[in-house]
Design an enzyme around this catalytic site. Structure first.
Site, PDB file in Angstrom:
ATOM      1  N   GLU A   1       7.878   4.494  -0.080  1.00 34.59           N
ATOM      2  CA  GLU A   1       7.995   4.495  -1.540  1.00 34.59           C
ATOM      3  C   GLU A   1       9.453   4.524  -1.977  1.00 34.59           C
ATOM      4  O   GLU A   1      10.354   4.785  -1.172  1.00 34.59           O
ATOM      5  CB  GLU A   1       7.225   5.706  -2.103  1.00 34.59           C
ATOM      6  CG  GLU A   1       7.187   5.819  -3.625  1.00 34.59           C
ATOM      7  CD  GLU A   1       6.557   4.608  -4.319  1.00 34.59           C
ATOM      8  OE1 GLU A   1       7.175   3.523  -4.263  1.00 34.59           O
ATOM      9  OE2 GLU A   1       5.488   4.757  -4.927  1.00 34.59           O
TER      10      GLU A   1
ATOM     11  N   HIS B   1      -2.120   4.347  -1.050  1.00 32.68           N
ATOM     12  CA  HIS B   1      -2.617   5.608  -0.485  1.00 32.68           C
ATOM     13  C   HIS B   1      -3.531   6.354  -1.456  1.00 32.68           C
ATOM     14  O   HIS B   1      -3.540   6.087  -2.665  1.00 32.68           O
ATOM     15  CB  HIS B   1      -1.446   6.518  -0.100  1.00 32.68           C
ATOM     16  CG  HIS B   1      -0.616   6.941  -1.285  1.00 32.68           C
ATOM     17  ND1 HIS B   1      -0.990   7.955  -2.138  1.00 32.68           N
ATOM     18  CD2 HIS B   1       0.557   6.464  -1.770  1.00 32.68           C
ATOM     19  CE1 HIS B   1      -0.083   8.106  -3.081  1.00 32.68           C
ATOM     20  NE2 HIS B   1       0.874   7.199  -2.893  1.00 32.68           N
TER      21      HIS B   1
END
Length: 216
Positions: free
Chosen positions: A82, A9
């Site tokens: 994550e 990202h």
């Protein structure tokens, strides 16, 4: 051949401030959106059959920017989220030193040995991320697929394929919106063909120091 592109990202304000960033749903900042726009240019001429993303906004928004106007749904895959940082989430290195003495340095030097209060180990992350990766490969066999996720998560997948120990995780950092590629043949053999490629991101947009403090 199944081709899996993997992109980290774009930048968030917590990245910029070197805050520990796990499951907290922090959006892209302006720089992160600009990084994603350059990744979109990179992918503009690459045909994609499917896009999978971590459900966190910083990944999903990056995926949406890269997708652009293509009529491809974004499939949310929780296995690509994550690492859960538990009580560490949101803290700077200096705050970590006060609240959890010695733990930030262990995180930096031996991440495979870290046990986070209320969170995951990188072995936990690797097991569920690699399982998600294998499910996607099986479902999208013979196709070209984009996965948008996070440095910790993507790194554990690559480390499982490469056979590297998790304590070496930060020796192969993946910058914001950097690209990795894994090719999988019909027999299931995997080959990493790109790892943290980011030559399409202008130098002015790259984070020069990936961590808030580097201890020798």
């Amino acid at each position: 051949m199944t081709t899996i592109y993997m992109v980290r990202h774009g930048e968030t304000e917590w990245n910029a401030a070197h805050r520990m960033q796990g499951w907290s749903d922090i959006p892209l900042n302006e720089k992160g959106r600009e990084q994603a726009s350059f990744a979109a240019q990179k992918f503009a001429q690459i045909p994609l059959d499917a896009i999978y993303t971590s459900p966190l906004k910083r990944a999903a928004d990056t995926a949406a920017i890269i997708r652009g106007g293509r009529n491809i749904p974004l499939t949310l895959e929780r296995g690509l989220i994550e690492i859960n940082l538990g009580r560490w989430d949101g803290h700077t290195p200096e705050e970590m030193d006060t609240l959890y003495p010695g733990q930030y340095d262990l995180w930096r030097t031996k991440p495979g040995e870290v046990h986070i209060d209320g969170g995951e180990t990188f072995a936990d992350v690797q097991d569920r991320a690699y399982a998600a990766f294998r499910r996607i490969v099986q479902k999208e066999k013979g196709k070209t697929v984009l996965l948008v996720s996070h440095m910790g998560c993507l790194s554990t997948i690559l480390f499982r394929i490469a056979g590297y120990p998790l304590n070496d995780l930060w020796k192969h950092p993946i910058g914001n919106c950097a690209l990795c590629e894994v090719d999988v043949d019909d027999g299931g053999a995997m080959k990493i063909t790109k790892w943290a490629e980011d030559d399409y991101i202008p130098e002015r947009l790259k984070m020069k120091v990936p961590f808030g403090r580097v201890k020798k």
